[in-house]
Structure formats: C-alpha cells, structure tokens
Write a protein that holds these residues in place. Structure first.
Motif, PDB file in Angstrom:
ATOM      1  N   LEU A 163      14.463  33.231  -1.864  1.00 38.69           N
ATOM      2  CA  LEU A 163      15.867  32.883  -1.636  1.00 38.69           C
ATOM      3  C   LEU A 163      16.378  31.704  -2.449  1.00 38.69           C
ATOM      4  N   TYR A 164      15.554  30.699  -2.706  1.00 39.87           N
ATOM      5  CA  TYR A 164      16.007  29.388  -3.166  1.00 39.87           C
ATOM      6  C   TYR A 164      17.004  29.424  -4.334  1.00 39.87           C
ATOM      7  N   PRO A 165      16.789  30.222  -5.390  1.00 40.03           N
ATOM      8  CA  PRO A 165      17.746  30.174  -6.505  1.00 40.03           C
ATOM      9  C   PRO A 165      19.164  30.581  -6.129  1.00 40.03           C
ATOM     10  N   LEU A 166      19.317  31.355  -5.061  1.00 37.06           N
ATOM     11  CA  LEU A 166      20.661  31.745  -4.646  1.00 37.06           C
ATOM     12  C   LEU A 166      21.418  30.558  -4.078  1.00 37.06           C
ATOM     13  N   THR A 167      20.833  29.845  -3.127  1.00 35.93           N
ATOM     14  CA  THR A 167      21.540  28.712  -2.522  1.00 35.93           C
ATOM     15  C   THR A 167      21.671  27.557  -3.498  1.00 35.93           C
ATOM     16  N   HIS A 168      20.729  27.444  -4.428  1.00 32.26           N
ATOM     17  CA  HIS A 168      20.790  26.360  -5.405  1.00 32.26           C
ATOM     18  C   HIS A 168      21.951  26.577  -6.383  1.00 32.26           C
ATOM     19  N   SER A 169      22.097  27.788  -6.894  1.00 28.89           N
ATOM     20  CA  SER A 169      23.234  28.084  -7.768  1.00 28.89           C
ATOM     21  C   SER A 169      24.548  27.980  -7.008  1.00 28.89           C
ATOM     22  N   GLN A 170      24.522  28.378  -5.744  1.00 29.24           N
ATOM     23  CA  GLN A 170      25.717  28.274  -4.909  1.00 29.24           C
ATOM     24  C   GLN A 170      26.226  26.836  -4.853  1.00 29.24           C
ATOM     25  N   ALA A 171      25.316  25.882  -4.713  1.00 24.66           N
ATOM     26  CA  ALA A 171      25.709  24.476  -4.622  1.00 24.66           C
ATOM     27  C   ALA A 171      26.509  24.051  -5.835  1.00 24.66           C
ATOM     28  N   VAL A 172      26.034  24.436  -7.020  1.00 23.62           N
ATOM     29  CA  VAL A 172      26.673  24.004  -8.257  1.00 23.62           C
ATOM     30  C   VAL A 172      27.986  24.754  -8.479  1.00 23.62           C
ATOM     31  N   TYR A 173      27.958  26.069  -8.292  1.00 21.61           N
ATOM     32  CA  TYR A 173      29.147  26.871  -8.561  1.00 21.61           C
ATOM     33  C   TYR A 173      30.301  26.489  -7.640  1.00 21.61           C
ATOM     34  N   GLU A 174      30.036  26.429  -6.345  1.00 24.77           N
ATOM     35  CA  GLU A 174      31.124  26.143  -5.417  1.00 24.77           C
ATOM     36  C   GLU A 174      31.682  24.739  -5.617  1.00 24.77           C
ATOM     37  N   GLY A 175      30.801  23.781  -5.924  1.00 27.71           N
ATOM     38  CA  GLY A 175      31.295  22.432  -6.191  1.00 27.71           C
ATOM     39  C   GLY A 175      32.150  22.369  -7.431  1.00 27.71           C
ATOM     40  N   HIS A 176      31.700  23.012  -8.509  1.00 22.52           N
ATOM     41  CA  HIS A 176      32.462  23.026  -9.757  1.00 22.52           C
ATOM     42  C   HIS A 176      33.844  23.642  -9.540  1.00 22.52           C
ATOM     43  N   ARG A 177      33.874  24.810  -8.891  1.00 22.91           N
ATOM     44  CA  ARG A 177      35.167  25.485  -8.726  1.00 22.91           C
ATOM     45  C   ARG A 177      36.116  24.693  -7.833  1.00 22.91           C
ATOM     46  N   ARG A 178      35.568  23.934  -6.915  1.00 22.16           N
ATOM     47  CA  ARG A 178      36.418  23.128  -6.036  1.00 22.16           C
ATOM     48  C   ARG A 178      36.943  21.883  -6.737  1.00 22.16           C
ATOM     49  N   ASP A 179      36.110  21.232  -7.567  1.00 18.70           N
ATOM     50  CA  ASP A 179      36.418  19.885  -8.037  1.00 18.70           C
ATOM     51  C   ASP A 179      36.797  19.781  -9.510  1.00 18.70           C
ATOM     52  N   LEU A 180      36.484  20.794 -10.303  1.00 18.22           N
ATOM     53  CA  LEU A 180      36.712  20.688 -11.740  1.00 18.22           C
ATOM     54  C   LEU A 180      37.665  21.765 -12.217  1.00 18.22           C
ATOM     55  N   PRO A 181      38.386  21.504 -13.297  1.00 15.35           N
ATOM     56  CA  PRO A 181      39.248  22.543 -13.854  1.00 15.35           C
ATOM     57  C   PRO A 181      38.422  23.571 -14.628  1.00 15.35           C
ATOM     58  N   GLY A 182      38.951  24.747 -14.750  1.00 12.94           N
ATOM     59  CA  GLY A 182      38.315  25.737 -15.610  1.00 12.94           C
ATOM     60  C   GLY A 182      37.198  26.510 -14.931  1.00 12.94           C
ATOM     61  N   ARG A 183      36.734  27.492 -15.657  1.00 12.47           N
ATOM     62  CA  ARG A 183      35.681  28.364 -15.144  1.00 12.47           C
ATOM     63  C   ARG A 183      34.335  27.650 -15.163  1.00 12.47           C
ATOM     64  N   CYS A 184      33.420  28.186 -14.383  1.00  6.03           N
ATOM     65  CA  CYS A 184      32.105  27.570 -14.242  1.00  6.03           C
ATOM     66  C   CYS A 184      31.064  28.403 -14.975  1.00  6.03           C
ATOM     67  N   LEU A 185      30.174  27.721 -15.699  1.00  5.39           N
ATOM     68  CA  LEU A 185      29.044  28.383 -16.341  1.00  5.39           C
ATOM     69  C   LEU A 185      27.753  27.767 -15.822  1.00  5.39           C
TER      70      LEU A 185
END
Length: 438
Positions: A403-425
């Motif tokens: 499971l771990y890579p799913l929740t780990h990527s989730q942390a970065v993606y959701e934070g980026h989309r909430r706090d930064l402009p533009g799409r997330c990579l």
C-alpha cells in the motif's frame, strides 16, 4: 435462500458456506466479496475510489441452487452453496468461472487472520497480462506463478518488483484482486488460476467486462480514478544523473544545453543534496542560493524537480519531532524502526497516517516549493525498508505490504494541488491500485 438489496446496486446473498456481497459499479463492473461466515465486515478497498452505481438495477432470479443477476451487459450466476460466481456476457460467452475459495487460519504480526485464496477455471487458450512490475521477463504470464508484491531486490535479487493486483486477459475482462498484502497468483496451470493473499478476512475481487481493451481500462479508471493531465514539461526531455553535486554544477549543465541549442524541459536534483537525510532541505555549503538558482533556470526555460525521501536519520532536522509524534513506522513494541541491520539510513515516515501526510507536504512546500522547485521525485517509496514485519497507523505491514506508495504519492499530490498553482508532476518509484490519480 434469497438475495437482499442493501443499498442501490449492492446485494447480500446468504450461502450455505458463508455470505456473498455483490456491488455493481456499472452495467459492466461488479465487485464480489465472500465472507466465510454470516457476518460481513467493512472492507477498506485500498485504491478504490468509486461507489456502486445508484442506477445499477440488475434483474434478479433466485432458485434453490443459484442467484442470477443480469444487467444490460453481463450475467452473473452466484452459487448458493459455496458463494462462487460465474460471470459471462448476456450473449452467453463465459468470462470468468469460480471454482472455490479457501481460508487458511494464520497468526501474522499478532493478528488472527487468514491466508485467503480464490480459484477460477482457466481455459487452455486464456492469456494474462499485467500485475505491476516484475523481473520475470514475460509479457504473457500464463502457466506461471507470479509474485505480486513490492520488493526492492525482487524475490531472487533480480531487481525491483512492484505489486499491482490488476490484470487483463484475452477473454475480454479485467480482474482486480482487492487485497494489499503479499499476493502470489498461479495463472492457467492445470486448468486453474488461483489468487492467494497472505492476510485477509474475505475474498474480494472486481470483474470488469469490456469488448475492447479501452472498455476494460475505462472500467479500471472508473474504479481507481482518472489520470490528471500532466504539465506540458512532463512530455519533454527530462535530464537527470546520479548526481548533480552542487548548484554550480547544475547551472553549468543547464547553460551548456542552451549554448549548444539542445532541447531540455526539466532538470532533476537527485539525492545527497541534504546535510543529513531527513532534513528535507538543501545543504547550503553546496547549494548556497537555490531561489536564485531556480530563478535563473526558469529564465532559461527549465523547471526543476527534486528528490524527496521518506527516510529520516536521527541527526536530521525533524527526526525527534516525528518520533515524539509517533509518525514513523514502528516495531511490535511500538517503537520507531530507525533503520535495519542492512540499511541504517533512518526511519520511514508513516504516510498511511493523515497527520503524517499533512506534515510531510508542509515541509516540502516550505523547504523546496518556496525555493522554486516545481515537481517531486518520491524516491524510495516502496518503502525500501520492507514493511512486512513492522506496523503502520493503518494496519500491520503484512496486511498493507503493497500500500505505502499510494498514500505517499497522495500526500504530495493533494498538497501540491491545494497550495501551489499549476498541475502536479510526481515521479514515483513505486505504485499500487489507483496511483495514477496522484
């Protein structure tokens, strides 16, 4: 015996040997869960983000031996003795025929649980594709036993494996074995296919019917989420090496590309840019002004990705804060696992914990995004310390092995989309069901 509606699209089917739950996510997608007793328990269904379809109203016919569910696309026959299912098209073509389930009692990481298996008939001309990444060297897995599990070294030291329990076959269906523990699947051997998961209390799987491969993947996308459109830079040339050791070296390379007229859209700052692993920041002795560096690189037409690790050594800036908060992977005594004999590079942040996910992104945003870094390499996120004997907020490492890579990527993606402009990579080194949506 009867089939009882529980909610729109969801049905309970009591069987002589247990309880079968069926949930229709569309006319072509059905979830089957079999419990070895009469007590259904909630299933976490990690990676699955869809809900049963409110308008899925299959017709139901029940007699003494079977319950038949028919939609506009599929016909599912449930055996009222053992809970096995046969799924076919409404035209009469058989897709998948169940032969039996097995629940072997086991004590794993202090939990009384089961090794859970499901066996299906395997026609001689069926072929199987998918199951994540392994190093076995075959496209078609028919006739083989495939490990579906994360391993940094593979089962025999042959290279990294990644477990994603999803496959497609030439019989026009996709199959998800809904279990994040270690899985071994034997495909098309002696006329049978058997999925065996190490930890579980139910057999849980999805069947996706599609006349074309596109329709099968549309069903997978329905269940596990769509892939967001990546930023345009992700489609260009990305330059990386192991490693750029300083700000001066990276700028020299970037200027050299432009001086020679070479196309390049992104540069990557890889590992050892820190003083101590876990600082989540750059060593100023070698990266004295990352903000100015990134301004110059942006003016030259580059975006810059940086490697962010889930590991924290005791000497790093945040180890003791995370340790006190209980946000690391733990051992059986509840203590932080600060490395293992073969790998002393610190503790693993437990991003199955919502608080750890929020904390992790907060530090990435403050220490990297604020300095002009725009994209994220989530390295080591299997994690590379095997989680199997250890414990997470969300459950035992044995239960959640993949499971771990799913929740780990989730942390970065959701934070980026909430706090930064533009799409997330996010460049992730590992994956699980649904990783594409992050």
């Amino acid at each position: 015996m009867k089939a009882y509606p529980i909610s729109p699209g969801v049905f309970s089917v009591p069987c002589a040997e247990g309880l079968l739950h069926l949930a229709f996510y569309s006319e072509r997608v059905v979830h089957c869960a079999f419990f070895p007793d009469a007590n259904a328990r909630p299933l976490p269904r990690w990676g699955i983000c869809a809900s049963p379809a409110l308008d899925a109203k299959p017709t139901i016919r029940v007699d003494e031996q079977q319950a038949v569910f028919t939609t506009s696309a599929i016909r599912l026959v449930a055996n009222l003795a053992d809970g096995t299912v046969a799924v076919g098209t409404i035209k009469g073509d058989m897709l998948l025929e169940g032969l039996g389930y097995a629940f072997e009692p086991a004590l794993i990481s202090g939990e009384n649980t089961f090794h859970v298996s499901a066996t299906f008939r395997a026609p001689a001309d069926e072929h199987y594709y998918g199951l994540g990444q392994n190093q076995l060297g075959h496209l078609d897995q028919a006739g083989r036993t495939v490990p579906v599990l994360h391993s940094y070294h593979g089962e025999k030291g042959e290279g990294e494996s990644i477990g994603v329990p999803f496959l497609v076959t030439n019989f026009r269906y996709g199959f998800i074995y809904d279990n994040p523990s270690r899985i071994h699947v034997t495909l098309g051997v002696d006329g049978r296919t058997t999925w065996r998961a190490e930890v579980g209390e139910a057999v849980s799987f999805f069947v996706i019917y599609g006349e074309t491969t596109d329709e099968i993947y549309a069903g997978y996308r329905l269940l596990t989420g769509e892939t967001p459109l990546p930023p345009k830079k992700a489609l260009g040339y990305i330059q990386c090496k192991q490693r750029y050791a300083s700000q001066d070296e990276l700028l020299e390379v970037a200027r050299g590309y432009r001086a020679r007229g070479y196309p390049c859209d992104m540069l990557i700052v890889d590992w050892f840019h820190w003083k101590s692993l876990g600082d989540l920041d750059l060593d100023r002795d070698f990266w004295p002004d990352p903000r100015a560096m990134n301004r110059e690189l942006a003016a030259l037409g580059y975006d810059v990705m940086i490697s962010v690790w889930p590991r924290f050594m005791a000497a790093s800036a945040y180890f003791h804060e995370l340790d006190r908060a209980g946000l690391f992977m733990k051992d059986a005594a509840g203590l932080t696992v600060n490395g293992i004999p073969s790998d002393q590079r610190g503790a693993v942040i437990d991003t199955t914990h919502p608080e750890a996910r929020a904390w992790y992104w907060e530090k990435i945003a403050a220490n990297y995004a604020a300095k002009g870094f725009t994209s994220w390499w989530t390295d080591e996120n299997e994690p590379d310390v095997c989680p199997h004997p250890f414990f997470f907020h969300a459950g035992t490492g044995a239960r959640l092995h993949n499971l771990y890579p799913l929740t780990h990527s989730q942390a970065v993606y959701e934070g980026h989309r909430r706090d930064l402009p533009g799409r997330c990579l996010v460049l992730s080194r590992s994956a699980y069901l649904g990783a594409q949506r992050y």
